[in-house]
Design a protein around this motif. Structure first.
Motif, PDB file in Angstrom:
ATOM      1  N   GLY A 132       3.792   2.772  12.374  1.00  0.00           N
ATOM      2  CA  GLY A 132       5.164   2.851  12.395  1.00  0.00           C
ATOM      3  C   GLY A 132       5.819   1.502  12.463  1.00  0.00           C
ATOM      4  N   GLY A 133       4.966   0.261  12.448  1.00  0.00           N
ATOM      5  CA  GLY A 133       5.496  -1.070  12.717  1.00  0.00           C
ATOM      6  C   GLY A 133       5.778  -1.824  11.486  1.00  0.00           C
ATOM      7  N   CYS A 134       6.306  -2.853  11.654  1.00  0.00           N
ATOM      8  CA  CYS A 134       6.677  -3.884  10.447  1.00  0.00           C
ATOM      9  C   CYS A 134       5.356  -4.743   9.867  1.00  0.00           C
ATOM     10  CB  CYS A 134       7.725  -5.029  10.850  1.00  0.00           C
ATOM     11  SG  CYS A 134       8.011  -5.855   9.201  1.00  0.00           S
ATOM     12  N   SER A 135       4.612  -4.357   8.912  1.00  0.00           N
ATOM     13  CA  SER A 135       3.577  -5.273   8.337  1.00  0.00           C
ATOM     14  C   SER A 135       3.869  -6.727   8.353  1.00  0.00           C
ATOM     15  CB  SER A 135       3.057  -4.625   7.178  1.00  0.00           C
ATOM     16  OG  SER A 135       2.929  -3.198   7.006  1.00  0.00           O
ATOM     17  N   GLN A 136       5.004  -7.164   8.072  1.00  0.00           N
ATOM     18  CA  GLN A 136       5.358  -8.329   7.922  1.00  0.00           C
ATOM     19  C   GLN A 136       5.277  -9.189   9.146  1.00  0.00           C
ATOM     20  OE1 GLN A 136       5.461 -10.257   5.354  1.00  0.00           O
ATOM     21  NE2 GLN A 136       7.078 -11.760   5.575  1.00  0.00           N
ATOM     22  N   HIS A 137       5.735  -8.491  10.322  1.00  0.00           N
ATOM     23  CA  HIS A 137       5.780  -9.369  11.460  1.00  0.00           C
ATOM     24  C   HIS A 137       4.979  -8.608  12.520  1.00  0.00           C
ATOM     25  CE1 HIS A 137      10.206  -9.743   9.722  1.00  0.00           C
ATOM     26  NE2 HIS A 137       9.546 -10.732   9.792  1.00  0.00           N
ATOM     27  N   GLY A 138       4.254  -7.745  12.604  1.00  0.00           N
ATOM     28  CA  GLY A 138       3.508  -7.114  13.194  1.00  0.00           C
ATOM     29  C   GLY A 138       4.151  -6.233  14.406  1.00  0.00           C
ATOM     30  N   THR A 139       3.322  -5.534  15.268  1.00  0.00           N
ATOM     31  CA  THR A 139       4.164  -4.769  16.589  1.00  0.00           C
ATOM     32  C   THR A 139       3.151  -4.776  17.715  1.00  0.00           C
ATOM     33  OG1 THR A 139       5.301  -3.406  15.008  1.00  0.00           O
ATOM     34  CG2 THR A 139       4.801  -2.517  17.352  1.00  0.00           C
ATOM     35  N   PRO A 140       3.604  -5.441  18.688  1.00  0.00           N
ATOM     36  CA  PRO A 140       4.689  -6.228  18.738  1.00  0.00           C
ATOM     37  C   PRO A 140       4.420  -7.515  18.298  1.00  0.00           C
ATOM     38  CG  PRO A 140       3.443  -6.353  20.992  1.00  0.00           C
ATOM     39  CD  PRO A 140       2.817  -5.583  19.956  1.00  0.00           C
ATOM     40  N   PRO A 141       5.710  -8.345  17.764  1.00  0.00           N
ATOM     41  CA  PRO A 141       6.875  -8.170  18.424  1.00  0.00           C
ATOM     42  C   PRO A 141       8.183  -7.578  17.729  1.00  0.00           C
ATOM     43  CG  PRO A 141       6.751 -10.412  17.442  1.00  0.00           C
ATOM     44  CD  PRO A 141       5.481  -9.574  17.146  1.00  0.00           C
ATOM     45  N   CYS A 142       7.752  -7.275  16.295  1.00  0.00           N
ATOM     46  CA  CYS A 142       8.953  -6.614  15.412  1.00  0.00           C
ATOM     47  C   CYS A 142       9.374  -5.199  15.979  1.00  0.00           C
ATOM     48  CB  CYS A 142       8.740  -6.823  14.126  1.00  0.00           C
ATOM     49  SG  CYS A 142       9.952  -6.283  12.901  1.00  0.00           S
ATOM     50  N   HIS A 143      10.394  -5.017  16.503  1.00  0.00           N
ATOM     51  CA  HIS A 143      10.678  -3.443  16.909  1.00  0.00           C
ATOM     52  C   HIS A 143      12.030  -2.929  15.898  1.00  0.00           C
ATOM     53  CE1 HIS A 143       8.052  -3.605  19.896  1.00  0.00           C
ATOM     54  NE2 HIS A 143       8.419  -4.733  20.657  1.00  0.00           N
ATOM     55  N   ASP A 144      12.075  -3.646  14.638  1.00  0.00           N
ATOM     56  CA  ASP A 144      13.444  -3.297  14.113  1.00  0.00           C
ATOM     57  C   ASP A 144      12.970  -2.243  13.276  1.00  0.00           C
ATOM     58  OD1 ASP A 144      14.582  -5.578  14.970  1.00  0.00           O
ATOM     59  OD2 ASP A 144      14.193  -6.760  13.073  1.00  0.00           O
ATOM     60  N   ALA A 145      13.841  -1.356  12.747  1.00  0.00           N
ATOM     61  CA  ALA A 145      13.801  -0.129  11.704  1.00  0.00           C
ATOM     62  C   ALA A 145      12.848  -0.612  10.676  1.00  0.00           C
ATOM     63  CB  ALA A 145      14.973   0.477  11.672  1.00  0.00           C
ATOM     64  N   ILE A 146      12.125   0.333  10.063  1.00  0.00           N
ATOM     65  CA  ILE A 146      11.404   0.057   8.922  1.00  0.00           C
ATOM     66  C   ILE A 146      12.501   0.539   7.832  1.00  0.00           C
ATOM     67  CG2 ILE A 146       9.449   0.912   7.373  1.00  0.00           C
ATOM     68  CD1 ILE A 146       8.905  -1.075   9.722  1.00  0.00           C
ATOM     69  N   VAL A 147      12.701  -0.175   6.727  1.00  0.00           N
ATOM     70  CA  VAL A 147      13.565   0.077   5.554  1.00  0.00           C
ATOM     71  C   VAL A 147      13.062   0.248   4.439  1.00  0.00           C
ATOM     72  CG1 VAL A 147      15.495  -1.041   6.755  1.00  0.00           C
ATOM     73  CG2 VAL A 147      14.050  -2.111   5.152  1.00  0.00           C
ATOM     74  N   ALA A 148      11.697   0.095   4.078  1.00  0.00           N
ATOM     75  CA  ALA A 148      11.014   0.257   2.982  1.00  0.00           C
ATOM     76  C   ALA A 148       9.502   0.091   3.087  1.00  0.00           C
ATOM     77  CB  ALA A 148      11.540  -0.942   1.898  1.00  0.00           C
ATOM     78  N   SER A 149       8.709   0.650   2.269  1.00  0.00           N
ATOM     79  CA  SER A 149       7.337   0.570   1.788  1.00  0.00           C
ATOM     80  C   SER A 149       7.106  -0.182   0.619  1.00  0.00           C
ATOM     81  CB  SER A 149       6.821   2.160   1.988  1.00  0.00           C
ATOM     82  OG  SER A 149       6.908   2.784   3.126  1.00  0.00           O
ATOM     83  N   VAL A 150       6.362  -0.985   0.821  1.00  0.00           N
ATOM     84  CA  VAL A 150       5.995  -1.914  -0.318  1.00  0.00           C
ATOM     85  C   VAL A 150       4.755  -2.149  -0.643  1.00  0.00           C
ATOM     86  CG1 VAL A 150       6.319  -4.452  -1.066  1.00  0.00           C
ATOM     87  CG2 VAL A 150       8.220  -3.463   0.562  1.00  0.00           C
ATOM     88  N   ILE A 151       4.547  -1.887  -2.173  1.00  0.00           N
ATOM     89  CA  ILE A 151       3.241  -1.999  -2.549  1.00  0.00           C
ATOM     90  C   ILE A 151       3.044  -3.570  -3.073  1.00  0.00           C
ATOM     91  CG2 ILE A 151       1.561  -1.511  -4.425  1.00  0.00           C
ATOM     92  CD1 ILE A 151       3.008   1.349  -4.454  1.00  0.00           C
ATOM     93  N   LEU A 152       2.030  -4.236  -2.456  1.00  0.00           N
ATOM     94  CA  LEU A 152       1.936  -5.675  -2.826  1.00  0.00           C
ATOM     95  C   LEU A 152       0.734  -5.704  -3.712  1.00  0.00           C
ATOM     96  CD1 LEU A 152       2.690  -7.220   0.740  1.00  0.00           C
ATOM     97  CD2 LEU A 152       4.184  -7.252  -1.138  1.00  0.00           C
ATOM     98  N   ALA A 153       0.719  -6.954  -4.518  1.00  0.00           N
ATOM     99  CA  ALA A 153      -0.814  -7.311  -5.247  1.00  0.00           C
ATOM    100  C   ALA A 153      -0.946  -8.808  -4.983  1.00  0.00           C
ATOM    101  CB  ALA A 153      -0.627  -6.885  -6.740  1.00  0.00           C
ATOM    102  N   ASP A 154      -2.160  -9.000  -4.899  1.00  0.00           N
ATOM    103  CA  ASP A 154      -2.701 -10.440  -4.816  1.00  0.00           C
ATOM    104  C   ASP A 154      -3.804 -10.703  -5.615  1.00  0.00           C
ATOM    105  OD1 ASP A 154      -4.544 -10.171  -3.033  1.00  0.00           O
ATOM    106  OD2 ASP A 154      -3.421 -10.431  -1.452  1.00  0.00           O
ATOM    107  N   ALA A 155      -4.530 -11.706  -5.790  1.00  0.00           N
ATOM    108  CA  ALA A 155      -5.556 -11.982  -6.780  1.00  0.00           C
ATOM    109  C   ALA A 155      -6.932 -11.695  -5.901  1.00  0.00           C
ATOM    110  CB  ALA A 155      -5.574 -13.479  -7.109  1.00  0.00           C
TER     111      ALA A 155
END
Length: 76
Positions: free
Chosen positions: A27-50
């Motif tokens: 239930g946390g933010c993948s971009q910022h980690g938990t803690p410290p990010c406790h903001d509401a999740i607004v999206a689920s994102v599919i990412l690709a890299d090499a």
């Protein structure tokens, strides 16, 4: 490594994430980690890299904006 956004979705349930012990599945933010990010999740994102299969992240508004501007985090 730079990630590319493949798709932006509405927030998904924890069962949607491949790694059930990930920050996103807990239930946390993948971009910022938990803690410290406790903001509401607004999206689920599919990412690709090499270097990997598609990555599934949950992100807060700031995390989504950072991904869209090309700044990727490392908290999965």
């Amino acid at each position: 490594m730079k990630s590319t956004i493949v798709e932006i979705l509405a927030p998904q349930p924890s069962s949607w994430y491949k790694n059930q012990t990930s920050t996103a599945a807990r239930g946390g933010c993948s971009q910022h980690g938990t803690p410290p990010c406790h903001d509401a999740i607004v999206a689920s994102v599919i990412l690709a890299d090499a270097g990997s299969e598609n990555i599934q992240w949950a992100v807060c508004q700031q995390g989504l904006e950072e991904l869209q501007s090309g700044q990727t985090g490392e908290h999965i």
